[in-house]
Design an enzyme around this catalytic site. Structure first.
Site, mmCIF file in Angstrom:
data_model
loop_
_atom_site.group_PDB
_atom_site.id
_atom_site.type_symbol
_atom_site.label_atom_id
_atom_site.label_comp_id
_atom_site.label_asym_id
_atom_site.label_seq_id
_atom_site.Cartn_x
_atom_site.Cartn_y
_atom_site.Cartn_z
ATOM 1 N N HIS A 60 2.872 -9.219 17.494
ATOM 2 C CA HIS A 60 4.066 -8.299 16.862
ATOM 3 C C HIS A 60 4.543 -7.630 15.523
ATOM 4 O O HIS A 60 3.935 -8.108 14.798
ATOM 5 C CB HIS A 60 5.495 -9.371 16.799
ATOM 6 C CG HIS A 60 7.030 -9.026 16.418
ATOM 7 N ND1 HIS A 60 8.216 -9.384 16.737
ATOM 8 C CD2 HIS A 60 6.947 -7.267 16.244
ATOM 9 C CE1 HIS A 60 8.623 -8.067 17.117
ATOM 10 N NE2 HIS A 60 8.167 -6.838 15.678
ATOM 11 N N HIS A 62 3.579 -2.909 14.993
ATOM 12 C CA HIS A 62 4.149 -1.866 15.821
ATOM 13 C C HIS A 62 2.536 -0.762 15.350
ATOM 14 O O HIS A 62 2.469 -0.765 14.505
ATOM 15 C CB HIS A 62 5.496 -1.454 15.044
ATOM 16 C CG HIS A 62 6.261 -2.555 15.717
ATOM 17 N ND1 HIS A 62 7.795 -1.849 16.321
ATOM 18 C CD2 HIS A 62 6.859 -3.787 14.280
ATOM 19 C CE1 HIS A 62 8.096 -2.514 16.824
ATOM 20 N NE2 HIS A 62 7.883 -3.568 15.568
ATOM 21 N N ASP A 305 5.357 -8.414 11.800
ATOM 22 C CA ASP A 305 6.376 -7.720 12.947
ATOM 23 C C ASP A 305 6.037 -6.129 11.956
ATOM 24 O O ASP A 305 6.747 -5.393 11.680
ATOM 25 C CB ASP A 305 7.869 -7.929 12.603
ATOM 26 C CG ASP A 305 8.388 -6.886 13.169
ATOM 27 O OD1 ASP A 305 7.712 -5.991 13.953
ATOM 28 O OD2 ASP A 305 9.533 -6.700 13.005
ATOM 29 N N PHE A 323 14.524 0.730 9.071
ATOM 30 C CA PHE A 323 13.809 -0.342 9.300
ATOM 31 C C PHE A 323 12.264 -0.787 9.117
ATOM 32 O O PHE A 323 12.034 0.022 10.033
ATOM 33 C CB PHE A 323 14.654 -1.156 10.153
ATOM 34 C CG PHE A 323 16.082 -1.068 10.156
ATOM 35 C CD1 PHE A 323 16.792 -2.506 8.986
ATOM 36 C CD2 PHE A 323 17.121 -0.403 10.836
ATOM 37 C CE1 PHE A 323 18.704 -2.142 9.346
ATOM 38 C CE2 PHE A 323 18.431 0.227 10.589
ATOM 39 C CZ PHE A 323 18.883 -1.322 9.558
HETATM 40 O O1 DOR Z 1 12.620 -2.898 10.876
HETATM 41 C C1 DOR Z 1 12.200 -2.333 12.017
HETATM 42 N N1 DOR Z 1 11.323 -2.169 12.299
HETATM 43 N N2 DOR Z 1 12.450 -3.543 12.661
HETATM 44 C C2 DOR Z 1 12.615 -3.413 14.399
HETATM 45 O O2 DOR Z 1 13.259 -3.834 15.213
HETATM 46 C C3 DOR Z 1 11.433 -2.085 14.981
HETATM 47 C C4 DOR Z 1 10.970 -1.199 13.751
HETATM 48 C C5 DOR Z 1 10.469 -0.500 13.427
HETATM 49 O O3 DOR Z 1 9.487 -0.242 14.553
HETATM 50 O O4 DOR Z 1 10.245 0.310 13.078
HETATM 51 ZN ZN ZN Z 2 9.285 -5.418 15.492
#
Ligand code: DOR
Ligand code: ZN
Length: 427
Positions: A60, A62, A305, A323
Site C-alpha cells: 500500500h 502512493h 500507506d 490527508f
Molecule cells: O491519508 C490518506 N492519504 N488517505 C488516503 O486514503 C489517500 C492518501 C493519499 O493519496 O494522499
Molecule cells: Zn492509501
C-alpha cells in the site's frame, strides 16, 4: 555476478527457518543455502550479527506519478522504498490521470523497469476515474499487469458496483482492496470523532464510517466467494468484525500501518498537519486493539500507506491540509522498535507480516521466501542499530512524517533486489 551472504541469521517464515546460514545468489536467484558456502571468486557480504530476511513487500504505497511529481515520482518513491528495506511495492491508482486504463499501467511498468531500484506493482482502479460508478476494463488492466484493484483514497460506496467488481475479480483471479469509509458518516471530518475532536474543535470521522463498510464488504465477499483485502484498519470495532468473519472462513485479509498502531488522537493538540491522515489517527483504545489484533493474527499484513505531500500543501490550517503520512522510510524501524525489540511479536511473525503474507495475498510466487529458486530479493536488518528519524535525510521527495525526531532501535542496513544491492546504510 555471484553474491554470497555469509553468517547471517536467516529468517524464513515459510520454511520456519531461523538459523545461521550462508546464501549464494546467481543471476537474480537464490541458488544455494548451507551452513558454509565456499567464498572463492564471489562477492561476499558479511552478515554476522545481522538478520537476513526475504525482501519486504509494501502492498500500500502512493507514488504520485503520473501527474503529481512534485510530491513523489516512481524513481524517488522506489529509492525511499529501498532505504526503508522494501524490495517490492504496490502503488495505488489515485494518480493524475488515474490508473484506470492500460496506458497508465503500462507506463508505470515500463518506467520502473527502466529506472526503479525496487519492484513496482501497479494497482489499477476499480472504477473509471475513481468515479465510484462505472467499472474499469478489469480484464484488460489485469492483462496489462495490474496486480490488484482498488479505488484507494476513495471507497467503493455503491454496493452493486462492489458486488460486480468482486464477481469480475473472482473470474480474473485478482484481488479487490477497499478503502472502507462511508463518506456520509465521515462528512467533513478531519480527525477521529471522540473526546479529543470536541476538545480541539475539529470535525470528527466516526469509527462507524469504517465499520459499516467493512461489514458490507464481508457480506458481499462471502456471497460472491472471493477474497477481499481491507486497507489500513484503524478501529477496534473493525477488528471485531474481521475476527468474526475469519472464524466463519470468509476470505478477508487486512493490513495495518505504523501510524495507526503507534500514534493516538490526543497528539493532535498541536494541530500538526503531519498527523492528518485518512483513516485518522484513532483513540488509545483503538491502537491497543490493533496491537492485540496483530498478536492474535486477525491482522495479516503490515503496510505503510506511504502518502507523500509537499511541505507547502501541508503548511496550512488543519482543516485545509491534505490527508496522508509519508511512511516508507520509517515503517520498518517503527515495527522493529515498538513490536519486535519489545517482544510484543516475534521476529518471525514480523517478517511473515511484511514479506511472506503480502507475497501470498498478491500472488507473488517467487517472493516472500528464502529458498533455492526464489527471487534474490532480501532485506538485511540490524536489530541493534539506533536511529533518530530525520525527515531531512529522506530519499522521498516529501517530508510529511510525524515521527521526525523519534529515537528507534532496529533498522534495515542493506536491501537487495534481484541479486543487486540497491541500498546500504551509511553507518
Ligand atoms: O491519508 C490518506 N492519504 N488517505 C488516503 O486514503 C489517500 C492518501 C493519499 O493519496 O494522499
Ligand atoms: Zn492509501
Amino acid at each position: 555476478m555471484r553474491l554470497l551472504i555469509k553468517n547471517g541469521r536467516v529468517i524464513d517464515p515459510s520454511s520456519k527457518t531461523d538459523d545461521t546460514l550462508d546464501l549464494l545468489i546467481e543471476r537474480g536467484k537464490i541458488v544455494d543455502i548451507k551452513t558454509k558456502i565456499e567464498s572463492k571468486g564471489v562477492k561476499v557480504i558479511d552478515a554476522s550479527r545481522l538478520v537476513v530476511a526475504p525482501g519486504f513487500i509494501d502492498m500500500h504505497v502512493h507514488l504520485r506519478e503520473p501527474g503529481q511529481e512534485d510530491k513523489e515520482t516512481l524513481f524517488t518513491g522506489a529509492l525511499a522504498a529501498a532505504k526503508g528495506g522494501f524490495t517490492s511495492i504496490a502503488c495505488m491508482p489515485n494518480t493524475n490521470p488515474v490508473n484506470d486504463n492500460r496506458g497508465v499501467t503500462e507506463y508505470i511498468l515500463s518506467e520502473t523497469k527502466k529506472n526503479s531500484v525496487v519492484n513496482v506493482f501497479p494497482i489499477a482502479s476499480i472504477t473509471r476515474g475513481q468515479n465510484g460508478a462505472e467499472l474499469t476494463d478489469m480484464a484488460d488492466l489485469a492483462e496489462a499487469g495490474a496486480i490488484a484493484f482498488s479505488d484507494d483514497g476513495l471507497p467503493i460506496e455503491d454496493s452493486q458496483v462492489m458486488r460486480r467488481a468482486l464477481e469480475y475479480s473472482k473470474i480474473l483471479k485478482t484481488l479487490i482492496i477497499n478503502h472502507c469509509e462511508d463518506k456520509n458518516l465521515s462528512g467533513e471530518g478531519v480527525m477521529h470523532e471522540g473526546y479529543y475532536s470536541y476538545l480541539f474543535g475539529l470535525k470528527g470521522i466516526p469509527a462507524s464510517s469504517e465499520e459499516t463498510m467493512i461489514a458490507r464488504d464481508i457480506i458481499l465477499a462471502k456471497k460472491v466467494g472471493t477474497p477481499i483485502h481491507i486497507a489500513h484498519l484503524s478501529v477496534k470495532g473493525a477488528v471485531d468484525i474481521i475476527k468474526e468473519a475469519k472464524k466463519k472462513k470468509v476470505m478477508v485479509t487486512t493490513e495495518v500501518t505504523p501510524h495507526h498502531l503507534f500514534l493516538t488522537d490526543s497528539l493532535l493538540e498541536n494541530y500538526d498537519t503531519n498527523l492528518k491522515v485518512n483513516p485518522p489517527i484513532r483513540s488509545e483504545e483503538d491502537a491497543q486493539a490493533l496491537i492485540q489484533a496483530v498478536k492474535d493474527g486477525v491482522i495479516d499484513v503490515f503496510a505503510s500507506d506511504h502518502a507523500p505531500h509537499t511541505i507547502d500543501e501541508k503548511d496550512v490550517e488543519f482543516d485545509k491540509a491534505p490527508f496522508g503520512i509519508n511512511g516508507l522510510e520509517t515503517a520498518v524501524s517503527l515495527f522493529l522498535d515498538k513490536l519486535v525489540n519489545k517482544n510484543v511479536i516475534s521476529l518471525r511473525k514480523f517478517v511473515g507480516m511484511i514479506s511472506t503474507t503480502p507475497a501470498a495475498i498478491l500472488g507473488l510466487e517467487n517472493k516472500g521466501k528464502i529458498c533455492v529458486g526464489a527471487d534474490a530479493d532480501l532485506t538485511i536488518l540490524n536489530l541493534k542499530k539506533e536511529i533518530v528519524v530525520d525527515v531531512n535525510t529522506f530519499k522521498s521527495k516529501s517530508r510529511n512524517n510525524p515521527f521526525h525526531g523519534w529515537k528507534l532501535r532496529g533498522a534495515p542496513v542493506k536491501t537487495i533486489v534481484g541479486g543487486k544491492i540497491v541500498y546500504t546504510s551509511s553507518s
